[in-house]
Design a protein around this motif. Sequence first.
Motif, short mmCIF file in Angstrom:
data_model
loop_
_atom_site.label_atom_id
_atom_site.label_comp_id
_atom_site.label_asym_id
_atom_site.label_seq_id
_atom_site.Cartn_x
_atom_site.Cartn_y
_atom_site.Cartn_z
N PRO A 1 -9.32 -44.07 135.61
CA PRO A 1 -9.79 -43.22 134.66
C PRO A 1 -9.00 -42.06 135.08
O PRO A 1 -8.10 -41.77 136.08
N LEU A 2 -8.84 -41.19 134.05
CA LEU A 2 -8.25 -39.78 134.34
C LEU A 2 -8.71 -39.11 135.60
O LEU A 2 -9.82 -39.11 136.05
N PHE A 3 -7.63 -38.31 136.05
CA PHE A 3 -7.77 -37.63 137.47
C PHE A 3 -7.38 -36.38 137.32
O PHE A 3 -6.29 -35.95 136.70
N PRO A 4 -8.08 -35.13 137.62
CA PRO A 4 -7.66 -33.84 137.46
C PRO A 4 -6.94 -33.24 138.76
O PRO A 4 -7.26 -33.26 139.80
N PHE A 5 -5.63 -33.09 138.43
CA PHE A 5 -4.52 -32.76 139.44
C PHE A 5 -5.08 -31.50 140.02
O PHE A 5 -4.31 -31.13 140.81
N SER A 6 -5.74 -30.57 139.44
CA SER A 6 -6.14 -29.33 139.81
C SER A 6 -6.66 -29.62 141.32
O SER A 6 -6.79 -28.41 142.02
N GLU A 7 -7.31 -30.69 141.55
CA GLU A 7 -7.87 -31.11 142.96
C GLU A 7 -6.81 -31.11 143.95
O GLU A 7 -7.08 -31.06 145.07
N LEU A 8 -5.54 -31.32 143.54
CA LEU A 8 -4.34 -31.52 144.63
C LEU A 8 -3.79 -30.27 144.94
O LEU A 8 -2.98 -30.31 145.90
N GLY A 9 -4.06 -29.08 144.65
CA GLY A 9 -3.64 -27.88 145.00
C GLY A 9 -2.29 -27.78 144.74
O GLY A 9 -1.69 -28.17 143.80
N LEU B 1 -7.80 -33.18 123.91
CA LEU B 1 -6.81 -33.24 124.85
C LEU B 1 -6.41 -31.75 125.33
O LEU B 1 -5.97 -31.44 126.54
N ALA B 2 -6.90 -30.85 124.59
CA ALA B 2 -6.69 -29.27 125.18
C ALA B 2 -7.65 -29.16 126.28
O ALA B 2 -7.33 -28.67 127.43
N ARG B 3 -9.14 -29.71 126.38
CA ARG B 3 -9.84 -29.86 127.56
C ARG B 3 -9.23 -30.60 128.91
O ARG B 3 -9.08 -29.84 129.80
N ARG B 4 -8.59 -31.60 128.61
CA ARG B 4 -8.02 -32.31 129.82
C ARG B 4 -6.81 -31.31 130.32
O ARG B 4 -6.60 -31.23 131.53
N ARG B 5 -5.96 -30.77 129.81
CA ARG B 5 -5.02 -29.77 129.98
C ARG B 5 -5.49 -28.69 131.19
O ARG B 5 -4.78 -28.23 131.69
N VAL B 6 -6.92 -28.41 130.85
CA VAL B 6 -7.08 -27.11 131.48
C VAL B 6 -7.30 -27.44 133.03
O VAL B 6 -6.96 -26.81 133.76
N GLY B 7 -7.75 -28.74 133.32
CA GLY B 7 -7.75 -29.14 134.63
C GLY B 7 -6.75 -30.06 134.96
O GLY B 7 -6.85 -30.66 136.19
#
Length: 556
Positions: free
Chosen positions: A135-143, A179-185
């Motif tokens: 599934p999609l993964f938020p790269f915001s979690e990788l710092g 798509l815009a929501r995904r780009r936020v995180g």
Amino acid sequence: MDEFDVVVLGTGAAGLTAAIRASAAGASVGLFEKQDQIGGTAAWSGGMAWIPGNPHMAAAGAVDSREDALTYLASLSNDMIDARAAQTFVDRGPEVVRWLEANSPLKFFAIAGFPDYHPENPGAKSRGGRTMECPLFPFSELGEWADRVTKGPQLSGVLTITETPLGRGAPQGIPADELARRRVGDERGTGQALVGRLVKGCLDRGIEPRTGMRAIRLLTEENRVTEEIRVTEEIRVTGVRFESADGPVDVRARRGVVIATGGFEWDEDLVRSFLRGPLERPASPPHANTGDGLRMAMRLGADLGNMREAWWAPTIDVPMPDGSTASWLINGERTRPRCIMVNGRGQRFTNEAVNYNAFGAAFHVIDTTTFEYANHPAWMIFDDVYWRRYGLAGAKADQPVPSWITTADSVAQLAKQIDVPAGALEETVQHWNFNTVMESDPDFGRGTSAIDKWWGDPQFGAGPAATLGPLDTAPFYAVRVYSGCLGTKGGPKTDDQARVLNLDGAPIEGLYAAGNAMAAAAMGMSYGGAGGTLGPAIVWGFLAGQYAASHSAIEA
């Protein structure tokens, strides 16, 4: 000198998995990468993993068995697949998936309907289930590591494969607000999601990759062993010498070293020495996979296997905005209606919709009279309906036709521009058009396999029309096609514990290998299904981490 229990070389899917598994077993882990960015070829990929019997098959409506999986692999063998390695892959694969999902951020789901790549073979799953993706993964979690994962030219990462035409979805089906929501995180799919989750698993365990560290030599200690009348030298790997911006660096490995440095597709000498046919365009990160792990293992007497093989794929050259040229994989593009592929004689030479690895064999055919490769050069030919319907490699029909696509008002003029016999190309196109009316390809069987129709255009149904269609509307277009690959698949032989074997078939103490740095003995010259590269890489990465961590430590 830095010391770790386990030293892992490479930050692709195999190396990251090995690091997580070794750490979970209580080992201290040093993770090293020669490039400035991490993730390797896995981060450029579709991120799918092909693992028979995986625990998500039931949710996709699929049923599998050990017998079916081994029967299928045996049907692809051509005496190139090692039965023991195939058994290890099939037996350990489901366990590896369950363990990683329970002990790391890695999560999978099976792609419903995605057929195996040879779906008519015995034991195959023509309705899918063995291919999984994340599934999609938020790269915001990788710092700070979010920007240090390498990104390829082809897959943006905003979508999962299931949402693209390759997975029978369509980008236009995702609402703009989603798509815009995904780009936020900074949520990413495909290979980015796979690598992102594995990187997070390493960071959660305190394992931070050290980049700019090229492994150049394995450090060893030797013991004299007397066996009856023989005196031999037993080698144990004790560490790694690196080349860095600050000069040579030695790192000690108390329990073992895992080679997960990728293949050798970017080293011209190794390619010329080992591969069975021409390789013109590697589609992996430029100059990353140069056989470093292979050379280090060879110096210690490692036995080699599967050296003539690569994960083959046809590519085209596509200029990028930064001035570079990408080797663009034409996976779905060549399977859609209203396109064919021809050689320098203006003739079709294979089923254009066959899976990309099998397609590679068509580039290796020798004309025994001229002793030249019979299908070099090759061209993808398509008409204006194709261009307006699909575009190509990111170029769209509402924009001027890019200069890298050859255009002509007739088939004969197109032939002249690409230097193939006009009469032969016209005859090829006429013959093709006649057969498409009958929805058949008596020459190469395009449209008869479930995978041909899966890769094609589903708007034309589930039959041959999904991939067959005439070239009858001017202007006509051509683009040069090259023999490319995702990576090589030969290297040191390993056992069912991922230990590297020497020429006598015995393990080299303290040395393990996984991914494209090892011999892909479970796959041989074949490609079982989408994710056939990453499935074994993850399984052998897991095995390498598990057994390296459990190996007895070197005494201080």
